[in-house]
Design a protein around this motif. Sequence first.
Motif, short mmCIF file in Angstrom:
data_model
loop_
_atom_site.label_atom_id
_atom_site.label_comp_id
_atom_site.label_asym_id
_atom_site.label_seq_id
_atom_site.Cartn_x
_atom_site.Cartn_y
_atom_site.Cartn_z
N ALA A 105 0.86 -1.20 0.06
CA ALA A 105 0.09 0.05 -0.12
C ALA A 105 0.84 1.12 -0.09
N LEU A 106 1.88 1.34 0.78
CA LEU A 106 2.89 2.46 0.99
C LEU A 106 3.38 2.62 -0.40
N ARG A 107 4.24 1.54 -0.87
CA ARG A 107 4.97 1.86 -2.09
C ARG A 107 4.31 2.07 -3.32
N VAL A 108 2.99 1.70 -3.60
CA VAL A 108 2.37 1.91 -4.72
C VAL A 108 1.69 3.30 -4.58
N ALA A 109 1.14 3.62 -3.32
CA ALA A 109 0.59 4.79 -3.08
C ALA A 109 1.79 6.07 -3.38
N CYS A 110 2.63 5.90 -2.94
CA CYS A 110 3.83 6.72 -2.96
C CYS A 110 4.13 6.77 -4.63
N SER A 111 4.24 5.78 -5.24
CA SER A 111 5.02 5.61 -6.66
C SER A 111 3.88 6.16 -7.54
N THR A 112 2.67 6.42 -7.00
CA THR A 112 1.63 6.81 -8.14
C THR A 112 1.24 8.31 -7.53
N GLY A 113 1.98 8.89 -6.69
CA GLY A 113 2.04 10.27 -6.26
C GLY A 113 0.72 10.64 -5.29
N LEU A 114 0.36 9.61 -4.49
CA LEU A 114 -0.58 10.08 -3.52
C LEU A 114 -0.09 11.16 -2.58
N GLU A 115 -0.43 12.25 -2.50
CA GLU A 115 0.13 13.15 -1.55
C GLU A 115 0.44 12.81 -0.24
N SER A 116 -0.85 12.18 0.33
CA SER A 116 -0.70 11.72 1.88
C SER A 116 0.59 10.72 1.95
N CYS A 117 0.92 9.94 1.04
CA CYS A 117 1.88 9.00 1.15
C CYS A 117 3.09 9.62 0.89
N THR A 118 3.26 10.38 -0.14
CA THR A 118 4.66 11.06 -0.49
C THR A 118 5.11 12.19 0.99
N SER A 119 4.20 12.68 1.49
CA SER A 119 4.71 13.49 2.38
C SER A 119 5.06 13.02 3.72
N LEU A 120 4.47 11.80 3.93
CA LEU A 120 4.87 10.69 4.91
C LEU A 120 6.26 10.34 4.96
N VAL A 121 6.51 9.68 3.67
CA VAL A 121 8.08 9.16 3.47
C VAL A 121 9.14 10.38 3.56
N LYS A 122 8.79 11.34 2.93
CA LYS A 122 9.61 12.72 2.75
C LYS A 122 10.23 13.18 4.08
N THR A 123 9.00 13.40 5.19
CA THR A 123 9.23 13.46 6.49
C THR A 123 10.15 12.70 7.42
N TRP A 124 9.71 11.36 7.20
CA TRP A 124 10.43 10.26 7.83
C TRP A 124 11.91 10.41 7.33
N PHE A 125 12.35 10.48 6.13
CA PHE A 125 13.76 10.32 5.83
C PHE A 125 14.51 11.74 6.22
N GLN A 126 13.60 12.84 6.18
CA GLN A 126 14.52 14.20 6.62
C GLN A 126 14.61 13.96 8.03
N GLN A 127 13.60 13.35 8.82
CA GLN A 127 13.93 13.04 10.24
C GLN A 127 15.13 12.41 10.65
N TRP A 128 15.28 11.55 9.65
CA TRP A 128 16.62 10.62 10.02
C TRP A 128 17.97 11.23 9.49
N MET A 129 17.78 11.89 8.44
CA MET A 129 18.99 12.71 8.12
C MET A 129 19.66 13.90 9.00
N LYS A 130 18.56 14.16 9.68
CA LYS A 130 18.70 15.21 10.78
C LYS A 130 19.23 14.46 12.14
N ASN A 131 19.14 13.43 12.23
CA ASN A 131 19.46 12.57 13.53
C ASN A 131 19.82 11.23 12.97
N PRO A 132 20.87 11.02 12.46
CA PRO A 132 21.37 9.52 11.85
C PRO A 132 21.31 8.48 12.80
N SER A 133 21.54 8.75 14.13
CA SER A 133 21.66 7.86 15.10
C SER A 133 20.39 7.12 15.43
#
Length: 959
Positions: free
Chosen positions: A746-774
């Motif tokens: 559900a997540l990967r296909v929703a994001c790959s087809t541009g569902l906004e609520s999905c893409t914003s989720l994954v973008k936020t998670w990865f940015q949080q990780w980049m700010k605190n890699p540990s």
Amino acid sequence: MAKGFFISKTLGIVGIVIGAGAVATIIALSVVYSQEKSQNNELKPTSEWTTTKAPTVPTTAPSNEPWDQWRLPQTLEPEWYNVLLWPKLKPDPTTGLYTFSGSSSVVFKCVQETDLILIHSNKLNMTKHPTLTAHGSTPAPPFKSYRMETKTQYLVIHLEGKLTVGEKYELHTEFMGELADDLGGFYRSEYFENGQKKVVATTQMQPTDARKAFPCFDEPAMKAVFNITLLHEHGTTALSNGKEIEIVDTVVDGVSVTKTVFESTEKMSTYLLAFIVSDFGVIERNEVPQIRIFARKDAITSGQGDYALNVTGPILRFFEKYYNSTYPLPKSDQIALPDFSAGAMENWGLITYRETALLYDEESSSNGNKERIATIIAHELAHQWFGNLVTLRWWNDLWLNEGFASYVEYLGADNAEPAWKIKDLIVLNDVHRVFAIDALASSHPLSSKEEEVQRPEQISELFDAISYSKGASVLRMLSDFLTEPVFTQGLQTYLKHFEFDNTVYTDLWDNLQMAVDNTGTPLPKPVREIMDRWVLQMGFPVVTINTKTGEISQKHFLLDPESVVERPSDFNYEWYVPIKWVKNGMTNNPIWLLEKTIIREEMKSNANEWILANIDVVGYYRVNYDQDNWNRLLNALKTSKNSIPIINRAQIIDDAFNLAKARMVNITLALQTTEYLSSETEYMPWEAALDNMDYFYLMFDRTEVYGPMQAYVGKLVKPLFEHFTTLTNWTDVAEGHTDQYNQVNALRVACSTGLESCTSLVKTWFQQWMKNPSVNPIKPNLRSAVYCSAIAAGGAQEWDFAWNMFKSASLASEADKLRAALACATKPWLLNRYLEYTLDPDKIRKQDATATIINIASNVIGQSLAWDFVRANWAYIFNQYGGGSFSFANLINGVTKRFSTEYELQQLKQFREDNSNIGFGSGTLAIEQSIERTTANIEWVKQNKEVVLKWFMDAAKTL
């Protein structure tokens, strides 16, 4: 060996998605739905075997002399070996090479008079003149000469006189070899611990590399007893097949070392030998048998071996009961290696694994990682009886060894983890997977004639999806129509009768027939007659049922109906087909289709009745129907899907899409099977649909079809994404085992087809990780999809962050997720740089080179780059990596799977011609399959592009 060389087990690691954030450029890019899935396929096994042997010899023997033949003469029979080996874990100060030295004494019996000794030896330098002594009263004849025959990999010894039939002799050799990093024979694996480089001396003998460790009769039927002694540095641990019986410090050649002596092995084949020197950590369970898990010390101390330790005992006990045979050894050691070509290897008493196939971390490993570990452990433990205790005589019957383990791995894992309900997943992971290959005119039968499998590269070529997945599929079908009690009864007598011996596959049929006769099980034909049609001819049938007339017919199923099948069949490509079926959900008596066409009155139905055949997909065949019955099945999916078993909902989708590829039904019928998915929440139907839609992406992601297709798939998946949003709010994981997989879908296909609520989720998670890699905020199950999506949406900053996290990852499965996701970049220069990394083992381990190139080729941006890279570097790749780190069949199939134009077809043919002098090793058949597949793709696109475009445009409006 575990399935790992080829294609995938979808289990486990999610597919890869491109598209994070509402970035328009990302939505415009295509990413293959299941890139990490293909990575997991690469490791499967799902996986077991990735090694390929480069052909260094001519394809025909230059003479009839025994030393120019690929098989040993049947003149000598080994009985036991004394082998001493001393691996040097530090490079030679003069040459910089890592080496090992050793000596071997083999006692053999002369069974036919001869003045010639042939014994396998490859890349070994004799440091002393070999010696021959007699164990009887007659002296051994003196040597006339000896030499190495490098083409056929023999030590050739000519004698002044003849050996006496019935007498025993002892051949002693002393030698040196390189402890290379080629992943075959006796080799070295390297890793860093606390900033210090560590070296492991380890082995991978299957199929023909024991001869690289010491001179031996390196054929599976040449079983013997082995007495192994290892010399090694103080502070290191030595392991082998037997238990340690003596560990002492000694001085050899002026060097103080530890000597470890192991108990004698049972009578066994050379390919199952293993010996390892390391300073790994260990955890153990002192029971009978003793169970030990070895791995890097930090992996052991962080608990990564605990799951394997906990699950091994229950799986071993399951197989003892299943086989009605006590585990034949006093210990079961399992070790995770940083560098290993296969997924795992069933060495008797000392099973070797990739780290991803054995190590599990509760905090960072995904659900799929856990399942992969359980199934691969079950696969290797199944071999301890089936393959090790009883061994096939020659490699042409490899399919039975690997196919059997690939079937019962699901039974062993199900026993250890019953809540998973894993047994049905064989349909996705093996049956559907191998259908795609076995539907080609260039496929091959399960069993070949011995004379067709002679050279090392021919043997390596057998470690493919046909041997593993088709083998598993037809054995599952056999077990079903015999019933499990009858199947296991025959299996148990087979193992008891042939223990410590060698067999051919028909020996199993004979024992199963005895069980059929003993129990009075009704069969329309003897077991051998039924199974010969599935084993001795390639391919499988499509069974067509006409519910108006009751006619049932069969036909050899070919994805390209215009392809020419050149391989003859004694059975005219007809099979004895068991058919389990239902009418309107009600079970009926099974039917056997024993001819090309039959008429059965009970198969007729009226306008209110639908018929569904191949219930639970236990049969190895596809099913087609008349159009009226298809319409009734489509209506049942939409109005009462629960009346159709989950596994058959997946079957309907997969059959329809593949029948459409073969031009047996309209492509619109196949697409219609997906419409009901907006109300489907089960994993198997969704996975079948996404696997088949992946083909549409491969064919159309560079055309105008892509936009409407994305729009349709996006609307289709939105309810599934919302379902899991309600269920988990994306802060938790779904409860059920396969529900967790579908949450990932559900997540990967929703994001790959541009569902906004999905893409914003994954973008936020990865940015949080980049700010605190540990602190990684991303759930382990979702990481593959999130990593890929974020890297696709980003640029060099995101890529470099992921690369650094990959290099520093202490958990192999986490590193694998990142390694696959790095291929999702959409900047060509990043992908080109990554391709160059695959030829630098300091950046990408040799074991992962093939998978990484395939990951890049799976990205629409990277496909042409990967193809250019492989063509430009083929000679280097083949010569440098032919020893074990590249699976050439996987590589060729992986970089050409998107080919669908005449231009690409000509490029492929030119590639074959340009490199004919270099060769393709185990990829030789893959070249032909790729040409056949590309030809079919061209015709399919030509016939279907306009129809598909219109269908997606209309469906996206009405869904």
